[in-house]
Design a protein around this motif. Structure first.
Motif, short mmCIF file in Angstrom:
data_model
loop_
_atom_site.label_atom_id
_atom_site.label_comp_id
_atom_site.label_asym_id
_atom_site.label_seq_id
_atom_site.Cartn_x
_atom_site.Cartn_y
_atom_site.Cartn_z
N GLU A 23 29.79 16.27 59.80
CA GLU A 23 29.07 16.13 61.07
C GLU A 23 28.14 17.30 61.31
O GLU A 23 27.01 17.13 61.80
CB GLU A 23 30.08 16.00 62.21
N LEU A 24 28.60 18.50 60.94
CA LEU A 24 27.76 19.69 61.10
C LEU A 24 26.50 19.60 60.26
O LEU A 24 25.39 19.85 60.76
CB LEU A 24 28.56 20.94 60.74
N VAL A 25 26.64 19.24 58.98
CA VAL A 25 25.45 19.23 58.13
C VAL A 25 24.48 18.13 58.53
O VAL A 25 23.25 18.29 58.39
CB VAL A 25 25.82 19.13 56.63
N LEU A 26 24.98 17.03 59.09
CA LEU A 26 24.07 15.99 59.60
C LEU A 26 23.30 16.50 60.80
O LEU A 26 22.09 16.26 60.92
CB LEU A 26 24.86 14.73 59.95
N ARG A 27 23.97 17.20 61.71
CA ARG A 27 23.28 17.75 62.88
C ARG A 27 22.21 18.76 62.44
O ARG A 27 21.08 18.74 62.95
CB ARG A 27 24.27 18.43 63.83
N LEU A 28 22.57 19.60 61.49
CA LEU A 28 21.61 20.60 61.02
C LEU A 28 20.44 19.95 60.28
O LEU A 28 19.30 20.40 60.39
CB LEU A 28 22.32 21.61 60.12
N ARG A 29 20.72 18.87 59.54
CA ARG A 29 19.65 18.17 58.81
C ARG A 29 18.65 17.57 59.78
O ARG A 29 17.44 17.58 59.53
CB ARG A 29 20.26 17.07 57.93
N ASP A 30 19.13 17.06 60.89
CA ASP A 30 18.24 16.45 61.88
C ASP A 30 17.32 17.48 62.53
O ASP A 30 16.26 17.13 63.06
CB ASP A 30 19.05 15.72 62.94
N ARG A 31 17.70 18.75 62.46
CA ARG A 31 16.86 19.82 63.02
C ARG A 31 15.86 20.35 62.00
O ARG A 31 14.97 21.14 62.35
CB ARG A 31 17.74 20.98 63.49
N GLY A 32 16.03 19.95 60.74
CA GLY A 32 15.16 20.47 59.67
C GLY A 32 15.92 21.43 58.79
O GLY A 32 16.67 22.28 59.28
N VAL A 33 15.72 21.32 57.46
CA VAL A 33 16.47 22.12 56.51
C VAL A 33 15.79 23.48 56.31
O VAL A 33 14.58 23.55 56.12
CB VAL A 33 16.58 21.40 55.15
N GLU A 34 16.58 24.54 56.35
CA GLU A 34 16.06 25.88 56.07
C GLU A 34 16.71 26.40 54.80
O GLU A 34 17.93 26.48 54.69
CB GLU A 34 16.39 26.84 57.23
N VAL A 35 15.88 26.74 53.82
CA VAL A 35 16.38 27.27 52.55
C VAL A 35 16.73 28.74 52.74
O VAL A 35 15.90 29.54 53.19
CB VAL A 35 15.35 27.09 51.43
N ALA A 36 17.97 29.10 52.38
CA ALA A 36 18.44 30.47 52.55
C ALA A 36 18.24 31.32 51.31
O ALA A 36 18.19 32.55 51.38
CB ALA A 36 19.92 30.48 52.94
N GLY A 37 18.13 30.68 50.13
CA GLY A 37 17.97 31.43 48.89
C GLY A 37 18.08 30.52 47.70
O GLY A 37 18.12 29.29 47.83
#
Length: 281
Positions: A23-37
């Motif tokens: 559920e967390l990764v779906l919520r974050l995906r809907d906000r746009g993916v940020e590449v950390a490294g």
């Protein structure tokens, strides 16, 4: 030291945790993916969602069982004292996740004294929940799964994966070029865990790949075993881990084809290399 609970209890904890992480990764995906490294190459990415999901899993699992250990893809390698070690891939299929493809999953396995006794693979965008306990069978969304049986090599739908390291990709291309003419067709869907579960449930007939890590297959491997399949961890000509997966019925025939394609050290046209344990590279 706390005694380990039953495999069913560990599976329940893993499933609830994987659902929350999904559920967390779906919520974050809907906000746009940020590449950390990146990891092995510029195309092998880590997103902030990978890191956030692993942090959530760590909090849930070790909050419930603080004496346990944990091995996580994104860096968590924590010793424990209970005999239980959690093996976690917060997003298996991160590049799919980046692009918005639905074929990604949260994978959590519980290992007790070196043996995986519970495993879950939750694909939140696909709505799939694979669950297995040692000796307790394997299910998808609560229904028992079984591989396809009696499939001859020429009619097998094969899946594979490719490393993001360029020399490894070139090796894999040579292996697959030898194997592909002998099977029905090939799929490369981008999540080792889900592809192994696909073999377990009859969506695929076999899987082979050079390079997966323990967190890629710990949970899904138990799903395969409990469904009626075999997952062998061997070594490639350069010492990398090779996964070979197929139903028990016909596994030997598929393994022979993998050997003839050159995947394994000391066997086939690229004989040589080293052997090693199922952990590590």
């Amino acid at each position: 030291m706390s005694a380990p609970p039953s495999a069913a209890d560990l599976g329940d904890l893993a499933l609830g945790t994987a659902r929350d992480a999904g559920e967390l990764v779906l919520r974050l995906r809907d906000r746009g993916v940020e590449v950390a490294g990146t990891k092995t190459s510029a195309t092998d990415i880590v997103t902030l969602a990978d890191q956030a999901a692993e942090a959530l899993v760590k909090e849930r699992l070790l909050g419930a069982r603080p004496d346990d250990g944990m091995i996580g893809e994104e860096g968590d390698d924590l010793p424990g004292t209970s005999g239980v070690v959690w093996i976690v891939d917060p997003i298996d299929g991160t590049v799919n996740y980046l692009y918005g493809h639905p074929h990604f999953a949260v994978s959590i396995a519980a290992e007790v004294d070196g043996e995986v006794v519970a495993g879950v693979v939750v694909a939140p965008r696909l709505g799939l929940e694979y669950v297995a306990t040692l000796g307790g069978g394997a299910t998808c969304n609560g229904r028992a799964v079984r591989p396809r049986l009696g499939v001859v090599l020429a009619e097998r739908l094969l899946a594979t994966g490719f490393s993001y390291e360029q020399p490894a990709r070139a090796r894999a291309a040579s292996y697959i070029a030898r194997l592909l003419p002998r099977v029905r067709d090939l799929r490369r869907q981008g999540s080792c865990a889900l592809d192994l579960c696909g073999v377990a449930s009859g969506l695929l007939d076999a899987y082979v790949e050079e390079g997966p890590h323990i967190w890629d297959h710990a949970a899904a491997g138990l799903v395969v075993l409990e469904a009626g399949g075999i997952l062998e961890v061997a070594r490639s000509p350069v010492g990398k881990r090779v996964l070979i997966c197929a139903p028990r019925d016909g596994f030997a025939e598929f393994r022979e084809a993998v050997v003839e394609a050159g995947f394994l050290a000391g066997e086939g046209p690229e004989a040589g290399g080293t052997s090693g344990s199922t952990r590590g590279e």
